[in-house]
Design an enzyme around this catalytic site. Structure first.
Site, PDB file in Angstrom:
ATOM      1  CB  SER A 138      -0.676  -0.573   0.815  1.00  0.00           C
ATOM      2  OG  SER A 138      -1.610   0.426   1.023  1.00  0.00           O
ATOM      3  CB  SER A 139       1.396   3.813  -0.392  1.00  0.00           C
ATOM      4  OG  SER A 139       1.815   5.441  -0.837  1.00  0.00           O
ATOM      5  CE1 TYR A 154       0.195   4.990  -5.869  1.00  0.00           C
ATOM      6  CE2 TYR A 154       0.247   6.700  -4.304  1.00  0.00           C
ATOM      7  CZ  TYR A 154       0.639   5.551  -4.900  1.00  0.00           C
ATOM      8  OH  TYR A 154       1.511   4.409  -4.155  1.00  0.00           O
ATOM      9  CE  LYS A 158      -0.092   1.889  -3.801  1.00  0.00           C
ATOM     10  NZ  LYS A 158       0.048   0.517  -3.571  1.00  0.00           N
TER      11      LYS A 158
HETATM   12  N1  LIG Z   1       8.595   4.839  -4.420  1.00  0.00           N
HETATM   13  C1  LIG Z   1       7.927   5.341  -3.348  1.00  0.00           C
HETATM   14  O1  LIG Z   1       8.271   6.129  -2.975  1.00  0.00           O
HETATM   15  C2  LIG Z   1       6.577   4.221  -3.196  1.00  0.00           C
HETATM   16  C3  LIG Z   1       6.245   5.019  -2.260  1.00  0.00           C
HETATM   17  C4  LIG Z   1       4.370   4.241  -1.638  1.00  0.00           C
HETATM   18  C5  LIG Z   1       4.112   2.792  -2.087  1.00  0.00           C
HETATM   19  N2  LIG Z   1       4.644   2.945  -3.207  1.00  0.00           N
HETATM   20  C6  LIG Z   1       4.087   1.642  -3.519  1.00  0.00           C
HETATM   21  O2  LIG Z   1       5.650   0.578  -3.630  1.00  0.00           O
HETATM   22  C7  LIG Z   1       4.811  -0.185  -5.029  1.00  0.00           C
HETATM   23  C8  LIG Z   1       6.287   0.314  -5.714  1.00  0.00           C
HETATM   24  O3  LIG Z   1       6.031   1.129  -6.161  1.00  0.00           O
HETATM   25  P1  LIG Z   1       7.329   1.281  -7.098  1.00  0.00           P
HETATM   26  O4  LIG Z   1       8.199   2.947  -6.968  1.00  0.00           O
HETATM   27  O5  LIG Z   1       8.951   0.587  -7.193  1.00  0.00           O
HETATM   28  O6  LIG Z   1       6.823   0.995  -8.654  1.00  0.00           O
HETATM   29  P2  LIG Z   1       7.876   1.690  -9.672  1.00  0.00           P
HETATM   30  O7  LIG Z   1       8.851   2.057  -9.928  1.00  0.00           O
HETATM   31  O8  LIG Z   1       6.550   2.112 -11.249  1.00  0.00           O
HETATM   32  O9  LIG Z   1       8.166   0.079 -10.771  1.00  0.00           O
HETATM   33  C9  LIG Z   1       6.513  -0.744 -10.174  1.00  0.00           C
HETATM   34  C10 LIG Z   1       6.701  -1.702 -11.202  1.00  0.00           C
HETATM   35  O10 LIG Z   1       5.672  -2.848 -11.656  1.00  0.00           O
HETATM   36  C11 LIG Z   1       6.301  -3.207 -12.996  1.00  0.00           C
HETATM   37  N3  LIG Z   1       4.134  -2.548 -13.367  1.00  0.00           N
HETATM   38  C12 LIG Z   1       3.928  -1.165 -13.489  1.00  0.00           C
HETATM   39  N4  LIG Z   1       2.734  -1.086 -14.057  1.00  0.00           N
HETATM   40  C13 LIG Z   1       2.625  -2.755 -14.152  1.00  0.00           C
HETATM   41  C14 LIG Z   1       1.068  -3.390 -15.191  1.00  0.00           C
HETATM   42  N5  LIG Z   1       0.498  -2.802 -15.404  1.00  0.00           N
HETATM   43  N6  LIG Z   1       1.464  -4.639 -15.542  1.00  0.00           N
HETATM   44  C15 LIG Z   1       2.121  -5.033 -14.624  1.00  0.00           C
HETATM   45  N7  LIG Z   1       4.024  -4.168 -14.599  1.00  0.00           N
HETATM   46  C16 LIG Z   1       3.947  -3.054 -14.276  1.00  0.00           C
HETATM   47  C17 LIG Z   1       7.460  -2.399 -13.633  1.00  0.00           C
HETATM   48  O11 LIG Z   1       7.606  -2.420 -14.951  1.00  0.00           O
HETATM   49  P3  LIG Z   1       6.595  -2.268 -16.284  1.00  0.00           P
HETATM   50  O12 LIG Z   1       6.711  -0.175 -16.069  1.00  0.00           O
HETATM   51  O13 LIG Z   1       8.327  -2.230 -17.099  1.00  0.00           O
HETATM   52  O14 LIG Z   1       5.729  -2.747 -16.158  1.00  0.00           O
HETATM   53  C18 LIG Z   1       7.916  -1.823 -12.530  1.00  0.00           C
HETATM   54  O15 LIG Z   1       8.533  -3.040 -12.527  1.00  0.00           O
HETATM   55  C19 LIG Z   1       3.458   0.355  -5.316  1.00  0.00           C
HETATM   56  O16 LIG Z   1       2.608  -0.341  -4.819  1.00  0.00           O
HETATM   57  C20 LIG Z   1       3.531   1.826  -5.201  1.00  0.00           C
HETATM   58  O17 LIG Z   1       2.293   2.057  -4.868  1.00  0.00           O
HETATM   59  C21 LIG Z   1       5.533   3.021  -4.052  1.00  0.00           C
END
Ligand SMILES: NC(=O)c1ccc[n+]([C@@H]2O[C@H](COP(=O)([O-])OP(=O)(O)OC[C@H]3O[C@@H](n4cnc5c(N)ncnc54)[C@H](OP(=O)(O)O)[C@@H]3O)[C@@H](O)[C@H]2O)c1
Length: 255
Positions: A138-139, A154, A158
């Site tokens: 989640s987040s 978003y 979440k």
């Molecule tokens: N980064 C932060 O600060 C943060 C904070 C709070 C929560 N989160 C949560 O943590 C999780 C991961 O975040 P992240 O920042 O690592 O995300 P990210 O950089 O966008 O990476 C997401 C991953 O999911 C894949 N993906 C995205 N859309 C997809 C789809 N429709 N079908 C299949 N694969 C898909 C991407 O590869 P492709 O693009 O090649 O598909 C990538 O491997 C998410 O749930 C996000 O909401 C992140």
């Protein structure tokens, strides 16, 4: 501490980048066998070649989780490749910006419905898994009421995911399946959301760094370690919980 993940058969969505990639990396290092997916084949190829895991430890497939048929088919393929499923990390999400009804629908599809699809599709496998567990990513956006207006959906999705976590934990507990969520705060990695913000809006980046009590962004490794603890048998009496991994960004007592 031994997390007890050696030999565990794990499905982890979105493993090619960011938090998902860190979770896959640490899971393999703990001795787990992993199946992961993402849309881009190139990212998956990079993951496999960087980690050097052989075909018997890491299975990758390119697909879009919004394609219900392809996603559900992948769960069956991955379960067969792994020889069963003991753990699932539902990590994919897309921080979509927008305002109109189409944006709400798309946000529901990518930030909620695909998680429910994964839970339903993996349930029959988890029922016969060893010390089975499901973890949703989640987040802290789930509890913030001051998100930018174009990120409102978003946060709403979440928040729904955390409620869903509790509902599934209650329903599946009698089958021995634990269900938990983690809520990361701002997590920085090269090419990620906060890297983009750092380049385009340094003031917002600095403000986000001041938000956590620890005074900085987190790292994917810090999320991965806590996430894998909750997924692992080391957390055998924890279910239905939502763990903030936010450096103390949410300044409330966490009852
Ligand atoms: N980064 C932060 O600060 C943060 C904070 C709070 C929560 N989160 C949560 O943590 C999780 C991961 O975040 P992240 O920042 O690592 O995300 P990210 O950089 O966008 O990476 C997401 C991953 O999911 C894949 N993906 C995205 N859309 C997809 C789809 N429709 N079908 C299949 N694969 C898909 C991407 O590869 P492709 O693009 O090649 O598909 C990538 O491997 C998410 O749930 C996000 O909401 C992140």
């Amino acid at each position: 501490m031994d997390l007890g993940l050696k030999g565990k058969r794990l499905l982890i969505t979105g493993g090619s980048r960011g938090l998902g990639r860190a979770i896959v990396t640490h899971a393999l290092a703990e001795g787990a066998i992993v199946a992961t997916c993402a849309r881009g084949q190139a990212g998956l190829d990079r993951l496999a070649s960087d980690l050097g895991a052989g075909q018997d430890r890491l299975f990758c497939q390119a697909l879009d989780v919004r394609d219900a048929a392809a996603f559900q088919a992948w769960v069956q393929t991955a379960a067969a490749q792994l020889g069963g499923v003991d753990g699932v990390v539902s990590n994919v999400s897309t921080r979509l910006s927008g305002h109109d009804e189409a944006w709400w629908r798309e946000s529901f599809e990518t930030d909620f419905l695909q998680h429910a699809r994964l839970a339903e599709a993996t349930y029959p496998h988890l029922k016969s898994g060893h010390e089975p567990a499901l973890l949703f990513i989640s987040s802290i956006a789930s509890v913030l009421s001051n998100l930018p207006p174009d990120e409102l959906a978003y946060g709403v999705m979440k928040a729904g995911l955390i409620n869903y976590t509790g509902q599934l934990a209650a329903r599946w507990g009698n089958r021995g399946i634990r269900v938990n969520a983690v809520s990361p705060g701002p997590i920085f990695f090269e090419g990620g959301t906060w890297d983009t913000i750092k380049q385009g809006n340094p003031k917002l980046f600095e403000a986000a760094a001041r938000l956590p009590a620890l005074g900085r962004h987190g790292t994917p490794d810090e999320v991965a370690k806590a996430a894998l603890f909750l997924l692992s048998p080391a957390a055998s009496y924890i279910t239905g919980t939502n763990l903030r991994i936010d450096g103390g960004a949410i300044r409330t007592a966490n009852f």
